[in-house]
Scaffold this motif. Sequence first.
Motif, mmCIF file in Angstrom:
data_model
loop_
_atom_site.group_PDB
_atom_site.id
_atom_site.type_symbol
_atom_site.label_atom_id
_atom_site.label_comp_id
_atom_site.label_asym_id
_atom_site.label_seq_id
_atom_site.Cartn_x
_atom_site.Cartn_y
_atom_site.Cartn_z
ATOM 1 N N THR A 177 44.843 10.871 11.211
ATOM 2 C CA THR A 177 43.479 11.401 11.222
ATOM 3 C C THR A 177 43.004 11.644 12.650
ATOM 4 N N LEU A 178 43.266 10.692 13.542
ATOM 5 C CA LEU A 178 42.822 10.840 14.930
ATOM 6 C C LEU A 178 43.627 11.905 15.667
ATOM 7 N N LEU A 179 44.899 12.083 15.321
ATOM 8 C CA LEU A 179 45.681 13.161 15.911
ATOM 9 C C LEU A 179 45.147 14.521 15.468
ATOM 10 N N ALA A 180 44.752 14.623 14.203
ATOM 11 C CA ALA A 180 44.168 15.879 13.720
ATOM 12 C C ALA A 180 42.849 16.174 14.433
ATOM 13 N N LEU A 181 42.048 15.142 14.644
ATOM 14 C CA LEU A 181 40.788 15.327 15.365
ATOM 15 C C LEU A 181 41.055 15.776 16.803
ATOM 16 N N ASP A 182 42.030 15.159 17.457
ATOM 17 C CA ASP A 182 42.349 15.532 18.836
ATOM 18 C C ASP A 182 42.846 16.966 18.908
ATOM 19 N N GLN A 210 58.339 5.417 12.951
ATOM 20 C CA GLN A 210 59.366 6.162 12.235
ATOM 21 C C GLN A 210 58.750 6.909 11.053
ATOM 22 N N GLU A 211 57.815 6.261 10.361
ATOM 23 C CA GLU A 211 57.138 6.908 9.237
ATOM 24 C C GLU A 211 56.295 8.089 9.703
ATOM 25 N N LEU A 212 55.684 7.958 10.862
ATOM 26 C CA LEU A 212 54.869 9.045 11.399
ATOM 27 C C LEU A 212 55.726 10.262 11.710
ATOM 28 N N GLY A 213 56.910 10.032 12.245
ATOM 29 C CA GLY A 213 57.858 11.116 12.452
ATOM 30 C C GLY A 213 57.465 12.076 13.570
ATOM 31 N N THR A 214 58.212 13.152 13.658
ATOM 32 C CA THR A 214 57.949 14.201 14.650
ATOM 33 C C THR A 214 56.742 15.014 14.216
ATOM 34 N N GLN A 215 55.871 15.312 15.158
ATOM 35 C CA GLN A 215 54.638 16.039 14.865
ATOM 36 C C GLN A 215 54.803 17.524 15.204
ATOM 37 N N GLN A 216 54.251 18.374 14.350
ATOM 38 C CA GLN A 216 54.362 19.814 14.570
ATOM 39 C C GLN A 216 53.403 20.296 15.656
ATOM 40 N N HIS A 217 52.199 19.729 15.692
ATOM 41 C CA HIS A 217 51.239 20.196 16.688
ATOM 42 C C HIS A 217 51.668 19.698 18.064
ATOM 43 N N PRO A 218 51.699 20.569 19.071
ATOM 44 C CA PRO A 218 52.193 20.145 20.393
ATOM 45 C C PRO A 218 51.378 19.027 21.022
ATOM 46 N N ARG A 219 50.063 18.986 20.789
ATOM 47 C CA ARG A 219 49.263 17.886 21.351
ATOM 48 C C ARG A 219 49.653 16.558 20.723
ATOM 49 N N ALA A 220 49.828 16.562 19.412
ATOM 50 C CA ALA A 220 50.200 15.323 18.716
ATOM 51 C C ALA A 220 51.548 14.813 19.207
ATOM 52 N N GLN A 221 52.514 15.705 19.353
ATOM 53 C CA GLN A 221 53.821 15.285 19.824
ATOM 54 C C GLN A 221 53.748 14.781 21.263
ATOM 55 N N ALA A 222 52.878 15.402 22.070
ATOM 56 C CA ALA A 222 52.726 14.955 23.457
ATOM 57 C C ALA A 222 52.179 13.536 23.523
ATOM 58 N N TRP A 223 51.237 13.195 22.650
ATOM 59 C CA TRP A 223 50.696 11.829 22.633
ATOM 60 C C TRP A 223 51.782 10.827 22.260
ATOM 61 N N LEU A 224 52.636 11.181 21.305
ATOM 62 C CA LEU A 224 53.716 10.268 20.914
ATOM 63 C C LEU A 224 54.716 10.090 22.051
ATOM 64 N N GLU A 225 54.981 11.155 22.791
ATOM 65 C CA GLU A 225 55.871 11.029 23.946
ATOM 66 C C GLU A 225 55.240 10.144 25.016
ATOM 67 N N LEU A 226 53.933 10.254 25.192
ATOM 68 C CA LEU A 226 53.245 9.403 26.163
ATOM 69 C C LEU A 226 53.368 7.938 25.775
ATOM 70 N N LEU A 227 53.215 7.654 24.488
ATOM 71 C CA LEU A 227 53.375 6.279 24.001
ATOM 72 C C LEU A 227 54.789 5.781 24.277
ATOM 73 N N GLN A 228 55.764 6.614 24.003
ATOM 74 C CA GLN A 228 57.159 6.215 24.193
ATOM 75 C C GLN A 228 57.473 5.906 25.651
ATOM 76 N N LEU A 229 56.988 6.738 26.560
ATOM 77 C CA LEU A 229 57.334 6.508 27.966
ATOM 78 C C LEU A 229 56.597 5.300 28.544
ATOM 79 N N THR A 230 55.350 5.056 28.110
ATOM 80 C CA THR A 230 54.636 3.885 28.623
ATOM 81 C C THR A 230 55.279 2.594 28.142
ATOM 82 N N GLN A 231 55.805 2.605 26.909
ATOM 83 C CA GLN A 231 56.481 1.418 26.406
ATOM 84 C C GLN A 231 57.886 1.295 26.996
ATOM 85 N N GLY A 232 58.546 2.422 27.197
ATOM 86 C CA GLY A 232 59.905 2.382 27.710
ATOM 87 C C GLY A 232 59.987 1.996 29.177
ATOM 88 N N PHE A 233 58.950 2.381 29.965
ATOM 89 C CA PHE A 233 58.971 2.100 31.394
ATOM 90 C C PHE A 233 58.019 0.971 31.794
#
Length: 627
Positions: A177-182, A210-233
């Motif tokens: 829901t929040l990704l759709a709003l963003d 994993q349930e959330l999966g890959t997002q079609q909207h580029p902004r949504a996918q960018a937020w997930l990548e941001l989460l991944q890099l902050t946790q990974g680094f």
Amino acid sequence: MKSSKFPLRLTSLLLGLGLLSGCGSTPAPVQTVATAPVQPVQTAPQEPEAVAEPLSTEQAEVSYQQVDTDPLPVAQDQDEQLQRELLAQAKAALATDPKRTLAICYQLQQSLYSQIRAQNLLPLLQSAIADKQLALTEQLANQISLTDVPEADRQAFALVLAGHYRQQDDNVRATQTLLALDAWLGNSADSTAQDLLWQQLVKLSGAELQELGTQQHPRAQAWLELLQLTQGFAGDQLAIQQALTDWQQRHPMLPELDKLPKDVQLLSQTPAYNPERIAVLLPLSGPLKSLGDAVQYGLAAAAAKQKRTLVFIDSAKPAAELQAEVAAAQVQFVIGPLLREDIDKIQQLPDWQWPTLFLNGKGDLPAKAEQYFFALAWEDEAAQMVQVFRQRQYQHPVLIYAVNPIGQRMAQHFQSRWSESGGSAVETYSYGSQEQLQALINKFLEAEASEERAKEINRLIGQSIKAELHSRQDIDAIYLIADPVQTRFFKPFIDVTVSPTARRLPIFTSSRSHSLKVDKTDQRDLAGLTMTEMPWLLPQAATATPLRQEFDNLFAEQEEQLQRLFAMGHDALMLVGHLKQQQQFPAMAYHGLTGSLRLADGHSIQRQLTLAQYRQGKLQLVDKKAP
């Protein structure tokens, strides 16, 4: 003037609610108002069909805030003007009388005027949530898309719906829901929505990501990548700052680095533990050496990914001797001990100077600064099961547990958490043997009573008739705390005891019921059984990596307890670089072999495990919201 039957029903509604001038009678019940057939919702709201947590004060302020909507054109006729006034009164009553608001908004769904129907969507959702109409809220959430809502109401609608999902511990749908709003807001809005989105993202477990999966909207996918890099680094300031710069270059449509949520900026600036040498205190001799060895292997596997030196010390030595050896090793961090008595003797030392990750629970002694506790606590599984039951809106679960120390601890924790979540007293049964387990199944399902009634009828009429046994219909689910043998007996016995005319009772259990050896045999008896388990022991989990294959080659047929300790050792070393960040940002998780790990109180690691179910002869991942 347009002719329709709507004004007659509307007038009746107004009279029933006492909203027309001169009507001073008591308002009619909501159920009476909402019996007329309406579209698109097919069932009128009834009394709350499930207990839900009330909105928090902060969420209520967001939910009930009045949003100025675009002015409507001049009313076409008296009907439209009347409906406008009614909608205004419904919004005004929301904070004090949501039931009245719900009755009005429910009826206004069938308005002939598209503007009225659109502006009715937000107060309809707000009142359904406030009145705890969970089924109706779910219908509205499924039927209304964000683009159906007027732009002036769109942000408030999304925030209200996301808040509802958070109350239901449904992190995936809250995030969606929040990704759709963003995606709709872009960078034009203030930072509030993006801050909420980030707070929601960091709450996601590995299975939820994993349930959330890959997002079609580029902004949504960018937020997930941001989460991944902050946790990974996390823990490497230079690496995370460079990764953020690279991320911004790949996603220029997202906010600039200095406009990202404050927590992201602070995370990149938070110093972390980065020890080159770590002392590890484990039982390396005596009867518990096998436990220490399993943890040691896990630590060594993790160390192969990091540039750290591990110094292993036998924790059986006296406290003063341990302290001297740690000092001589010139380490910057300590992992262990594993045993409770060894932890206690170290905590009692007045001058223990190293930051330490103990491999057990906190115990009775108070934690000191830079002391952390990581245990494979069974209580975490019981608490998670309460969340699962709340998500699925179960109201009357039955708790069955084996009489032993672990079973009793888990049962008590489940009962207390269930009560804290607003549930009534849990119907609970305990057993000490397999015979007692069979007897209590007949007892709580009331199958014996059904059989006795059939015998009494036969006696009264003087002839034998064939009667079908009936079991209770008021039970939502069963939470069984048992070992693998007891579980294998329990599940099929429940299946044959429950009446054929009744719905199948969902049965849930913990990782105590899981056996890798049992999994290699026929699993038909366990079909449908759902359990919590660490990702390391689920072949279909995301962590089924080359490490899993290498482990199986080296340690074939190793028992579950030692496998769990191996995963614990691996996660313990990986956690070291995250502890400072997790202490500052408690929602931040490390997704490890033992589960999604968070620092709950600044000292204690809490786990969220994966939900899995026996299907098609094997244990498979499941959507935790599945019926």
